[in-house]
Design an enzyme around this catalytic site. Sequence first.
Site, PDB file in Angstrom:
ATOM      1  N   SER A 151     -75.246 -17.260  49.251  1.00  0.00           N
ATOM      2  CA  SER A 151     -74.519 -18.081  50.218  1.00  0.00           C
ATOM      3  C   SER A 151     -73.901 -19.263  49.511  1.00  0.00           C
ATOM      4  O   SER A 151     -74.464 -19.775  48.526  1.00  0.00           O
ATOM      5  CB  SER A 151     -75.477 -18.581  51.304  1.00  0.00           C
ATOM      6  OG  SER A 151     -74.853 -19.565  52.107  1.00  0.00           O
ATOM      7  N   TYR A 164     -83.255 -21.802  54.252  1.00  0.00           N
ATOM      8  CA  TYR A 164     -82.400 -20.645  53.965  1.00  0.00           C
ATOM      9  C   TYR A 164     -81.764 -20.761  52.582  1.00  0.00           C
ATOM     10  O   TYR A 164     -81.785 -19.822  51.776  1.00  0.00           O
ATOM     11  CB  TYR A 164     -81.328 -20.543  55.049  1.00  0.00           C
ATOM     12  CG  TYR A 164     -80.262 -19.508  54.811  1.00  0.00           C
ATOM     13  CD1 TYR A 164     -80.517 -18.153  55.008  1.00  0.00           C
ATOM     14  CD2 TYR A 164     -78.976 -19.879  54.398  1.00  0.00           C
ATOM     15  CE1 TYR A 164     -79.533 -17.194  54.803  1.00  0.00           C
ATOM     16  CE2 TYR A 164     -77.990 -18.934  54.194  1.00  0.00           C
ATOM     17  CZ  TYR A 164     -78.269 -17.599  54.396  1.00  0.00           C
ATOM     18  OH  TYR A 164     -77.298 -16.660  54.186  1.00  0.00           O
TER      19      TYR A 164
END
Length: 259
Positions: A151, A164
């Site tokens: 990400s 995350y």
Amino acid sequence: MTTTTPNASTPRIALVTGGSRGLGRSMALALAAQGTDIVLTYRSNQAEADAVVAAIAALGRRAVALPLDVSTTAGFAGFAAEVGRQLAGWGRERFDFLVNNAGVGVYAPFAETTEQQFDDMVAIHLKGTFFLTQKLLPLIADGGRIVNVSSGLARFSYPGYAAYAVMKGGVEVLTRYLAAELGPRRIAVNTLAPGAIETDFGGGAVRDNAELNARIAQSTPLGRVGLPEDIGDAVAALLSDGGRWINGQRIEVAGGIHG
């Protein structure tokens, strides 16, 4: 589990985890469009998976959809055995490409993140990617490739995504180690890091919140938020013949945001 029939004798085969929806669906379809057969996984929604299998069939490729919970390592041995059985239907013992895409997000400020939320992220993104790849290694062809999905949040920071993003940072380190250790088998391993994309990820906020969408677009040099097809096409390009000499790299697909 559903399958379609092939129209080519020796296609390349990609295994895409979380391929029934969102970015995984786009990846599976983009790979199929360039001639790759697909093994995709889904966690619980077989109808979504069946729809992707049908779409791949419409492109003239073969596909199979298999259930998999990437948060539960106890199921990995059985999953690998089933993949082996499915490969036999292709007349193959190994597949060519592994795309570790499956995952979910969590939004919680650091001070409010619970241990359970943290453990869930470890199980899905870090432990799952590590041990599923390990279990599938005997089934990956020499000269094959692995793509681990990370990400943009592993590079730039937005409050609320610490747990995350930490896991995705770990995935990026894992990629570099895999690239070094799998070199003798000529298996190239790379990280692909999407930016903000219009999907239902995180409750669909980027897609459905017009104010958030506009704010991200204004911060992106190319002037818009990413679409699932942007990521699917990038994975297909990375796994094309033209990507054969790319190894151990982090490739961010985010339109240049916070560059």
